[in-house]
Motif scaffolding. Structure first.
Motif, PDB file in Angstrom:
ATOM      1  N   UNK A 164      19.953  18.657  17.432  1.00 11.88           N
ATOM      2  CA  UNK A 164      20.942  19.347  18.271  1.00 11.88           C
ATOM      3  C   UNK A 164      20.781  20.861  18.150  1.00 11.88           C
ATOM      4  N   UNK A 165      20.465  21.336  16.938  1.00 11.45           N
ATOM      5  CA  UNK A 165      20.289  22.783  16.738  1.00 11.45           C
ATOM      6  C   UNK A 165      18.997  23.289  17.379  1.00 11.45           C
ATOM      7  N   UNK A 166      18.092  22.382  17.717  1.00  9.96           N
ATOM      8  CA  UNK A 166      16.828  22.735  18.379  1.00  9.96           C
ATOM      9  C   UNK A 166      16.717  22.095  19.760  1.00  9.96           C
ATOM     10  N   UNK A 167      17.853  21.836  20.365  1.00  9.71           N
ATOM     11  CA  UNK A 167      17.899  21.155  21.662  1.00  9.71           C
ATOM     12  C   UNK A 167      17.078  21.918  22.711  1.00  9.71           C
ATOM     13  N   UNK A 168      16.353  21.149  23.516  1.00 10.56           N
ATOM     14  CA  UNK A 168      15.516  21.676  24.611  1.00 10.56           C
ATOM     15  C   UNK A 168      14.350  22.537  24.138  1.00 10.56           C
ATOM     16  N   UNK A 169      13.950  22.383  22.888  1.00 11.57           N
ATOM     17  CA  UNK A 169      12.778  23.094  22.374  1.00 11.57           C
ATOM     18  C   UNK A 169      11.541  22.233  22.610  1.00 11.57           C
TER      19      UNK A 169
END
Length: 134
Positions: A75-80
């Motif tokens: 979630x903290x790296x979402x869409x990476x």
């Protein structure tokens, strides 16, 4: 009109990731790949068993993460989007379990993920992932 209604209904059913109300093997592994390589988390929580475990082998050390820890990290790296090419291969496949190898090839190394998917009775769900770096 009936023909158009049937066509719309069949299209909607076909687009559903579930087969007879259950998560399929293909949907589970495709959702895993999308989450890990593209940061696309839509449906990822649904394909993880409540006791799913994630293990990462780094040298002689094994790091372990729970479902919640992995979801929080993703979630903290979402869409990476990862700078890698991804391939999958079947290691084992039967009516109860499947082990899929997901290779994420980066410029200088490959991350191999061994993803265990089990037929839980509520569909196919990821129960375990072992990641190794080579």
């Amino acid at each position: 009109m009936l023909g158009i209604a049937m066509l719309a209904f069949c299209s909607a059913v076909k687009a559903n990731p579930n087969d007879d109300g259950k998560l399929t093997k293909n949907y589970a592994i495709n959702t895993y790949v999308d989450a890990m390589t593209r940061g696309k988390l839509n449906g990822f929580n649904n394909v993880l068993d409540k006791s799913a475990a994630f293990n990462m082998v780094r040298g002689k050390q094994v790091l372990s993460f729970s479902k919640k820890e992995m979801l929080d990290y993703l979630q903290s790296n979402k869409n990476t989007e990862q700078a890698c090419t991804t391939s999958t291969s079947v290691v084992e496949n039967n009516a109860s379990i499947a082990i899929i190898k997901v290779d994420m090839k980066y410029e200088n190394f490959t991350r191999s993920n061994y993803v265990t998917i089990a037929n839980t009775g509520n569909g196919w769900k990821i129960t375990n992932v072992y990641s190794v770096f080579v």
